[in-house]
Design a protein around this motif. Structure first.
Motif, PDB file in Angstrom:
ATOM      1  N   PRO A 254       0.528  -1.090  -0.193  1.00 31.52           N
ATOM      2  CA  PRO A 254      -0.032  -0.121  -0.023  1.00 31.52           C
ATOM      3  C   PRO A 254       0.750   0.888   0.014  1.00 31.52           C
ATOM      4  CG  PRO A 254      -0.194  -0.978   2.401  1.00 31.52           C
ATOM      5  CD  PRO A 254       0.066  -1.955   1.322  1.00 31.52           C
ATOM      6  N   GLN A 255       0.326   2.018  -1.231  1.00 31.36           N
ATOM      7  CA  GLN A 255       1.620   3.023  -1.162  1.00 31.36           C
ATOM      8  C   GLN A 255       0.107   4.716  -1.533  1.00 31.36           C
ATOM      9  OE1 GLN A 255       4.911   3.357  -3.499  1.00 31.36           O
ATOM     10  NE2 GLN A 255       4.251   1.720  -4.306  1.00 31.36           N
ATOM     11  N   PRO A 256       0.135   5.069  -0.696  1.00 28.70           N
ATOM     12  CA  PRO A 256      -1.198   6.065  -0.156  1.00 28.70           C
ATOM     13  C   PRO A 256      -1.206   7.521  -1.570  1.00 28.70           C
ATOM     14  CG  PRO A 256      -0.599   5.962   1.932  1.00 28.70           C
ATOM     15  CD  PRO A 256       0.715   5.185   1.327  1.00 28.70           C
ATOM     16  N   GLY A 257      -1.824   7.636  -2.421  1.00 28.12           N
ATOM     17  CA  GLY A 257      -1.869   8.748  -3.380  1.00 28.12           C
ATOM     18  C   GLY A 257      -1.108   7.972  -4.569  1.00 28.12           C
ATOM     19  N   ILE A 258      -0.339   6.877  -4.467  1.00 29.29           N
ATOM     20  CA  ILE A 258      -0.498   6.196  -5.513  1.00 29.29           C
ATOM     21  C   ILE A 258      -1.421   4.893  -6.171  1.00 29.29           C
ATOM     22  CG2 ILE A 258       1.900   4.721  -6.478  1.00 29.29           C
ATOM     23  CD1 ILE A 258       4.218   7.094  -4.891  1.00 29.29           C
ATOM     24  N   ASN A 259      -0.862   3.335  -5.111  1.00 29.65           N
ATOM     25  CA  ASN A 259      -2.236   2.991  -5.526  1.00 29.65           C
ATOM     26  C   ASN A 259      -3.464   2.441  -4.382  1.00 29.65           C
ATOM     27  OD1 ASN A 259      -0.534   1.567  -3.409  1.00 29.65           O
ATOM     28  ND2 ASN A 259       0.308   0.347  -4.223  1.00 29.65           N
ATOM     29  N   VAL A 260      -3.247   3.378  -3.912  1.00 26.65           N
ATOM     30  CA  VAL A 260      -4.670   3.180  -2.434  1.00 26.65           C
ATOM     31  C   VAL A 260      -5.093   4.458  -2.347  1.00 26.65           C
ATOM     32  CG1 VAL A 260      -3.446   2.905  -0.870  1.00 26.65           C
ATOM     33  CG2 VAL A 260      -5.469   2.181  -0.575  1.00 26.65           C
ATOM     34  N   ALA A 261      -5.764   4.735  -2.177  1.00 30.77           N
ATOM     35  CA  ALA A 261      -6.562   6.602  -1.681  1.00 30.77           C
ATOM     36  C   ALA A 261      -5.624   7.011  -0.178  1.00 30.77           C
ATOM     37  CB  ALA A 261      -7.880   6.812  -1.842  1.00 30.77           C
ATOM     38  N   SER A 262      -5.435   7.958  -0.919  1.00 32.59           N
ATOM     39  CA  SER A 262      -4.918   8.936   1.283  1.00 32.59           C
ATOM     40  C   SER A 262      -6.149   8.971   1.280  1.00 32.59           C
ATOM     41  CB  SER A 262      -4.404  10.165   0.788  1.00 32.59           C
ATOM     42  OG  SER A 262      -3.485   9.913   0.193  1.00 32.59           O
ATOM     43  N   THR A 263      -7.888   9.013   1.480  1.00 30.91           N
ATOM     44  CA  THR A 263      -8.833   9.015   2.148  1.00 30.91           C
ATOM     45  C   THR A 263      -9.178   8.155   3.388  1.00 30.91           C
ATOM     46  OG1 THR A 263      -9.753   8.713   0.578  1.00 30.91           O
ATOM     47  CG2 THR A 263     -10.162  11.161   1.299  1.00 30.91           C
ATOM     48  N   ILE A 264      -8.808   6.699   2.231  1.00 31.86           N
ATOM     49  CA  ILE A 264      -9.094   5.346   2.479  1.00 31.86           C
ATOM     50  C   ILE A 264      -8.652   5.143   3.470  1.00 31.86           C
ATOM     51  CG2 ILE A 264      -9.682   2.597   1.701  1.00 31.86           C
ATOM     52  CD1 ILE A 264     -10.577   3.439  -0.800  1.00 31.86           C
ATOM     53  N   ILE A 265      -6.589   4.862   3.098  1.00 30.98           N
ATOM     54  CA  ILE A 265      -5.724   4.808   3.950  1.00 30.98           C
ATOM     55  C   ILE A 265      -6.152   5.156   5.919  1.00 30.98           C
ATOM     56  CG2 ILE A 265      -4.016   5.823   3.809  1.00 30.98           C
ATOM     57  CD1 ILE A 265      -2.297   3.388   3.369  1.00 30.98           C
ATOM     58  N   ARG A 266      -6.315   6.151   5.895  1.00 33.66           N
ATOM     59  CA  ARG A 266      -6.521   6.790   6.954  1.00 33.66           C
ATOM     60  C   ARG A 266      -7.287   6.069   8.125  1.00 33.66           C
ATOM     61  NH1 ARG A 266      -7.043  12.073   4.489  1.00 33.66           N
ATOM     62  NH2 ARG A 266      -4.691  13.021   3.917  1.00 33.66           N
ATOM     63  N   THR A 267      -8.511   5.201   7.608  1.00 35.47           N
ATOM     64  CA  THR A 267      -9.017   4.574   8.183  1.00 35.47           C
ATOM     65  C   THR A 267      -8.102   3.539   8.998  1.00 35.47           C
ATOM     66  OG1 THR A 267     -10.917   4.959   7.055  1.00 35.47           O
ATOM     67  CG2 THR A 267     -11.699   2.843   8.819  1.00 35.47           C
ATOM     68  N   PRO A 268      -8.224   3.437  10.409  1.00 36.35           N
ATOM     69  CA  PRO A 268      -7.304   2.487  10.615  1.00 36.35           C
ATOM     70  C   PRO A 268      -7.904   1.072  10.516  1.00 36.35           C
ATOM     71  CG  PRO A 268      -8.239   4.021  12.680  1.00 36.35           C
ATOM     72  CD  PRO A 268      -9.253   4.431  11.236  1.00 36.35           C
ATOM     73  N   SER A 269      -6.914  -0.073  10.245  1.00 34.71           N
ATOM     74  CA  SER A 269      -7.455  -1.008  10.132  1.00 34.71           C
ATOM     75  C   SER A 269      -5.968  -1.556   9.664  1.00 34.71           C
ATOM     76  CB  SER A 269      -7.733  -0.820   8.388  1.00 34.71           C
ATOM     77  OG  SER A 269      -8.378  -2.482   8.323  1.00 34.71           O
ATOM     78  N   TRP A 270      -6.176  -3.108   9.935  1.00 38.66           N
ATOM     79  CA  TRP A 270      -4.561  -4.088   9.805  1.00 38.66           C
ATOM     80  C   TRP A 270      -4.226  -4.114   8.298  1.00 38.66           C
ATOM     81  CZ3 TRP A 270      -5.698  -8.385   6.918  1.00 38.66           C
ATOM     82  CH2 TRP A 270      -7.014  -9.342   7.001  1.00 38.66           C
ATOM     83  N   LYS A 271      -5.390  -3.916   7.476  1.00 43.16           N
ATOM     84  CA  LYS A 271      -5.343  -4.305   6.321  1.00 43.16           C
ATOM     85  C   LYS A 271      -4.500  -3.578   5.386  1.00 43.16           C
ATOM     86  CE  LYS A 271     -10.029  -5.606   5.613  1.00 43.16           C
ATOM     87  NZ  LYS A 271     -12.059  -4.808   4.634  1.00 43.16           N
ATOM     88  N   PHE A 272      -3.861  -1.664   5.563  1.00 42.93           N
ATOM     89  CA  PHE A 272      -2.946  -1.030   5.955  1.00 42.93           C
ATOM     90  C   PHE A 272      -1.919  -1.094   6.511  1.00 42.93           C
ATOM     91  CE2 PHE A 272      -7.195   0.461   4.578  1.00 42.93           C
ATOM     92  CZ  PHE A 272      -7.414   0.110   3.260  1.00 42.93           C
ATOM     93  N   THR A 273      -1.152  -2.392   6.626  1.00 46.06           N
ATOM     94  CA  THR A 273      -0.115  -2.810   7.365  1.00 46.06           C
ATOM     95  C   THR A 273       1.379  -2.798   6.178  1.00 46.06           C
ATOM     96  OG1 THR A 273      -1.347  -3.727   8.967  1.00 46.06           O
ATOM     97  CG2 THR A 273       1.160  -3.867   9.114  1.00 46.06           C
ATOM     98  N   ARG A 274       2.279  -1.767   6.146  1.00 44.10           N
ATOM     99  CA  ARG A 274       3.392  -2.230   5.796  1.00 44.10           C
ATOM    100  C   ARG A 274       4.614  -3.244   6.745  1.00 44.10           C
ATOM    101  NH1 ARG A 274       6.428   1.524   2.820  1.00 44.10           N
ATOM    102  NH2 ARG A 274       5.102   2.262   1.394  1.00 44.10           N
ATOM    103  N   SER A 275       5.020  -4.611   5.553  1.00 40.90           N
ATOM    104  CA  SER A 275       5.208  -5.247   6.705  1.00 40.90           C
ATOM    105  C   SER A 275       6.845  -5.596   6.193  1.00 40.90           C
ATOM    106  CB  SER A 275       4.758  -6.613   6.202  1.00 40.90           C
ATOM    107  OG  SER A 275       5.347  -6.971   4.772  1.00 40.90           O
ATOM    108  N   PHE A 276       7.713  -4.859   6.806  1.00 42.15           N
ATOM    109  CA  PHE A 276       9.126  -5.021   7.056  1.00 42.15           C
ATOM    110  C   PHE A 276      10.151  -6.067   7.190  1.00 42.15           C
ATOM    111  CE2 PHE A 276       8.268  -0.170   7.204  1.00 42.15           C
ATOM    112  CZ  PHE A 276       8.124  -0.148   5.633  1.00 42.15           C
ATOM    113  N   VAL A 277      11.316  -6.303   6.126  1.00 43.51           N
ATOM    114  CA  VAL A 277      12.351  -7.440   6.855  1.00 43.51           C
ATOM    115  C   VAL A 277      13.509  -6.792   6.698  1.00 43.51           C
ATOM    116  CG1 VAL A 277      12.479  -8.463   4.590  1.00 43.51           C
ATOM    117  CG2 VAL A 277      12.911 -10.003   6.262  1.00 43.51           C
ATOM    118  N   MET A 278      14.096  -7.285   7.391  1.00 46.87           N
ATOM    119  CA  MET A 278      15.247  -6.581   7.377  1.00 46.87           C
ATOM    120  C   MET A 278      16.461  -7.516   8.135  1.00 46.87           C
ATOM    121  SD  MET A 278      14.652  -3.545  10.683  1.00 46.87           S
ATOM    122  CE  MET A 278      15.956  -3.537  11.084  1.00 46.87           C
ATOM    123  N   ASP A 279      17.710  -7.099   7.363  1.00 48.21           N
ATOM    124  CA  ASP A 279      18.509  -8.055   7.310  1.00 48.21           C
ATOM    125  C   ASP A 279      20.246  -7.751   6.796  1.00 48.21           C
ATOM    126  OD1 ASP A 279      20.120 -10.541   7.917  1.00 48.21           O
ATOM    127  OD2 ASP A 279      19.807 -11.749   6.090  1.00 48.21           O
TER     128      ASP A 279
END
Length: 916
Positions: A254-279
């Protein structure tokens, strides 16, 4: 937008390097009598200085070269000179080695004995490096009034000049593209690639071919930079790229303003979670530069590698705190090169999206003394700022997250160079490959199976992204940027296939995990509710079995339960059949003991087996005499008895070769005698004997016998797992280990006994014409189900992430009795785990559907962006720029259409299959 990097120091004007002809004549090898491979210059410092001077001269020309590169995208125009009315293409004459006949036609006797053919430069000739080899051609540039400079003329016709005023060496665009692709796909170094070109030019005298290796290194850097600038649209913009803008990111995140509307992503939800892996990667090391002040940076901080100046200041101020680990120290190997002072960088590390494996722009750092918290802090903070506006939840996977995450916010708040939005919630996780090197509690606290809203993710995808890369200084980081960009591009164009595969896996995972949970839920519903993991990872300890509550279970006697459901009028018949079932169990137990004793049993063992056989034979004789009463006159007790055919499951942990038979096992042994039970006589014979009513009664008693066998099997499997986790692991001395293994062997023998009893019971049931419900309930018992079940008491073991309990764990579960506390604890934990597995698969399907939409939207956004650039270029009368923009727009439009069609097809096919 992310913060811009610090301004680059002003480029000071430098004196132009001397003309090509004035350089010392060290370009060619002088020894013509023997083959010599390509060699580095003797004075590397002076040579690199000259190359850096050329780079400084080229930097002010970079924008001009980029626009001319885009002009070539337009269809060819009329090239006739308006003065001489001649074709304006270059005139050239091939004059390689002054040989009249092709090289492959030379005979061995015609070759020179001492000195080979000489490659002498001629006036107005130019070295042209192409995929076909290295050529010297006569080139005449246009010298008409107001003509472009020679380097631009060459560039506009597909030749990249190595210098600018009087170019003497050029590289075709084809050879530069070929080298970059070889470097990406095959890991070919510039030295090896140019050695190949020399051999392609002259297989017999490659040492006489001009050595343009250093020029190839430099020009390839310039060409790489131009391509990246072109790909990211900076040939169509008047501004210069800022932090991370020369890097491609994941289309499915999810990238606000690119592939998902910023107005939608402001709604708190686990669906709009960034997952990072560090190594970290400790193969990408490089030495200190000889003259660091003389290095030329083409894209410092503009791609995936962070800007050097701000990162350096952060390292100078950050405190190198080494906390005592409260977990296993399995990362010590990564610090092996931390004290190598000759290295400028001991490796690199950074952040990628955990669900799709795309590197995050401007989040890759180099290590100076191994992988330290200060390095990874900077990488994570930079990753948390890339297109994250409005996203308030991020999950990080790091193999030492149980320690690293403890004081992360404190370190961020105390630093002037670390920035992370205060509203961003960081949820730590540990990759499943590494979690098994930690304490048991770390698994339930940080494993992805128990993180709400994460779907199905292993947190180890970054392990597959690293590749050995050995460059140095600016060139080193430019190559890393380019290769990471290419990795992300390959992920992008294959995202359709990846998401379709994930969608199918999610549908299957939901079905399988749902069935496993439903079976366990019906058998032993849990009464505990899940805690909120966001508050404290320790709340997840409820997913861990508390071994202290468990205790060993005594074997339930079959005789106490077999006849409990028999009708009063048939109580004596039920007792007789129950006695027969007990005899068969005794036969199995004796047969296992005889086989385990083997041919070399002791005299004491022989006497004990003889006594058991006498006792068993007496029971069989009495049971056979009673058969006349219950089976009627049609039964003949004098019929020759058959040998009992039993599938004995030998000790699962023993070598089958050690589980042998004795010589007297097969001769008149009561443990092999078939007793006259209705199931052994057969349904047809029972009907002829008028004993058909015994069939349902025996079937009912066999069900009770099977339930008891499975119950005892579950208890002993749990006991075995507990012994492994406690007694065996904790045994320090050899005596304690021997005693522990003796206990394990005793439990394993009980597992073999009850598994064999169930197998024999089920075979008898199959002879009694069971119904469909019984066939589905009592399934064959497989050896591998008993082996993997040794981990039921330790679900943290490797390989258990996708495993659910075997079918027999949910058959007629009894939580009462003397083992109530252990049973309740065991089923409570496994109920929670089964529910977590089912929930993660459900989340995975939701996330994959969203990612399909986000990928489609990303491609559509890119197509629109390039379409707008095409229109702007047309308005400015820049046909080349417009053609390239149109081609890019078309490429993303095709990706959009292809992805949309594939996503729709896979969903329709699976929905139809589910309906059927």
């Amino acid at each position: 937008m992310p913060n811009s990097p610090p301004e680059s120091p002003t480029i000071q004007p430098v004196e132009a390097p001397p003309p090509w002809e004035d350089f010392p004549d060290n370009t060619y090898e002088q020894d013509q009598g023997s083959f010599e491979p390509l060699q580095l210059p003797k004075t590397m410092a002076s040579s690199s200085t000259i190359q850096n001077d050329y780079l400084r001269q080229w930097l002010p020309r970079q924008e001009s070269y980029l626009h001319h590169l885009l002009d070539r995208e337009a269809p060819p125009e009329d090239r006739r000179c308006f003065i001489c009315d001649q074709d304006g293409v270059y005139k050239y004459r091939c004059n390689l080695f002054e040989e009249d006949e092709p090289e492959d036609q030379l005979e061995p006797e015609d070759l020179p004995f001492v000195s080979g053919p000489e490659f002498q430069p001629k006036e107005n000739t130019m070295v042209i490096v192409d995929k076909s080899g290295v050529h010297r051609l006569e080139v005449l540039c246009c010298d008409c009034p107001n003509a472009m400079s020679p380097d631009i003329q060459l560039f506009r016709h597909g030749f990249f000049p190595a210098s600018f005023n009087r170019p003497k060496t050029v590289f075709t665009f084809g050879v530069l593209n070929d080298f970059l692709l070889d470097n990406l796909e095959c890991g070919t170094s510039a030295m090896n690639y140019y050695s190949k070109l020399r051999r392609m030019t002259s297989s017999m005298f490659p040492h006489l071919v001009p050595d343009q290796y250093r020029e190839l290194m430099r020009v390839a850097r310039q060409w790489r930079q131009l391509k990246i600038m072109k790909w990211h649209g900076f040939g169509h913009r008047s501004d210069t790229p800022s932090t991370g803008e020369l890097a491609l990111f994941c289309p499915a995140c999810p990238q606000p303003g690119i592939n998902v509307a910023s107005t939608i992503i402001r709604t708190p939800s686990w669906k709009f979670t960034r997952s990072f892996v560090m190594d970290g990667n400790f193969k990408a090391e490089h030495l200190h530069p000889i003259k660091p002040f003389n290095e030329v940076w083409l894209s410092d901080g503009l791609g995936f590698m962070v800007g050097k100046d701000r990162y350096k200041m952060h390292l100078e101020e950050a405190a190198d705190t080494v906390e005592k680990s409260s977990c296993n120290n399995h990362r010590a190997v990564n610090q092996a090169n931390a004290s190598r002072h000759k290295l400028e960088s001991t490796g690199i590390g950074g952040v990628a999206c955990a669900r799709h494996g795309c590197f995050v722009p401007h989040s890759m750092v180099d290590f100076q003394k191994g992988e330290r918290q200060m390095n990874m802090d900077y990488a994570l903070c930079e990753a948390s700022q890339h297109n994250m506006e409005g996203i308030t939840r991020a999950v990080t996977f790091y193999d030492i997250n149980c320690q690293y995450n403890k004081h992360l916010r404190v370190r961020v708040d105390q630093s002037r160079f670390l920035e992370m939005a205060p509203e961003l919630t960081i949820i730590p996780g540990i990759g499943l490959w590494h979690v098994h090197g930690h304490q048991d509690s770390c698994y339930v606290r940080y494993a992805s199976n128990f993180i709400e809203g994460i779907g199905r993710i292993d947190g180890e995808i970054m392990e597959t992204l690293w590749a050995p890369r050995g460059m140095s200084s600016p060139h080193h980081k430019e190559c890393l940027d380019y290769q990471m960009n290419d990795s992300n591009f390959c992920k992008m164009i294959r995202m359709k296939r990846t998401l379709c595969r994930k969608y199918k896996l999610a549908r299957n995972g939901i079905a399988e995990s749902g069935k496993a949970f439903d079976r366990l839920h019906e058998a032993a519903p849990a009464h505990s509710k899940m805690e909120c993991r966001l508050k404290d990872p320790a709340a997840m300890d409820e997913y861990e079995i508390n071994i202290k509550k468990g205790k060993l279970t005594s074997i339930v006697s079959v005789e106490e339960s077999n006849a409990r459901n028999a009708a009063p009028s048939r109580r004596s018949v039920a007792t007789w059949i129950s006695t027969g079932l007990a005899i068969e169990e005794a036969q199995i137990a004796l047969l296992i003991e005889v086989r385990r004793a083997g041919r070399r049993c002791t005299e004491t063992q022989r006497l004990d087996i003889a006594r058991q056989r006498d006792r068993l034979q007496g029971q069989i004789d009495g049971f056979t005499r009673s058969a006349l009463t219950h089976l009627g006159e049609g039964f003949d007790a004098d019929d020759e008895p058959d040998d009992l055919n039993i599938d004995i499951l030998d000790d699962l942990d023993d070598d089958p070769a050690e589980f042998t038979e004795t010589s007297d096992t097969w001769t008149n042994s009561p443990e092999l005698t078939v007793i006259p039970l209705p199931s052994n006589l057969g349904v047809d014979r029972c009907r002829r004997c008028m004993a058909e009513d015994l069939i349902p009664l025996e079937m009912l008693l066999h069900e009770g016998q099977a339930n008891d066998a499975l119950h005892n099997l579950r208890i002993h499997l749990c006991n075995k797992a507990i012994l492994f986790r406690t007694t065996v692991r904790q045994a320090k001395s050899q005596a304690l280990k021997t005693r522990a293994w003796s206990q394990v062997t005793s439990v394993q023998q009980a597992v073999s006994l009850h598994a064999s009893i169930y197998t024999k019971t089920r075979k008898q049931m199959m002879k009694l014409e069971p119904g469909q419900e019984q066939l589905q309930k009592y399934k064959p018992l497989l050896r591998e189900q008993l082996k993997i079940s040794t981990a039921v008491g330790d679900p943290n073991a490797r390989g258990q992430r996708n495993e659910s309990l075997a079918w027999f764990w949910s058959v007629e579960v009894d939580l009462g009795g003397p083992d109530q506390s252990w049973n309740e604890e065991f089923y409570r934990v496994h109920w929670l785990r089964a529910k977590a597995l089912r929930d993660r698969w459900r989340e995975e399907l939701i996330l994959v559907k969203l990612e399909m939409d986000w990928t489609h939207n990303f491609f559509l956004w890119k197509a629109t962006q390039w379409g707008d650039r095409m229109q702007e270029s047309l308005d400015k009368r820049l046909p080349g720029h417009a053609c390239y923009s149109g081609r890019q727009s078309q490429m993303y439009s095709l990706l959009t259409q292809d992805a949309q069609a594939a996503f729709q097809d896979v969903q329709n096919v699976l929905i139809e299959a589910g309906d059927e």
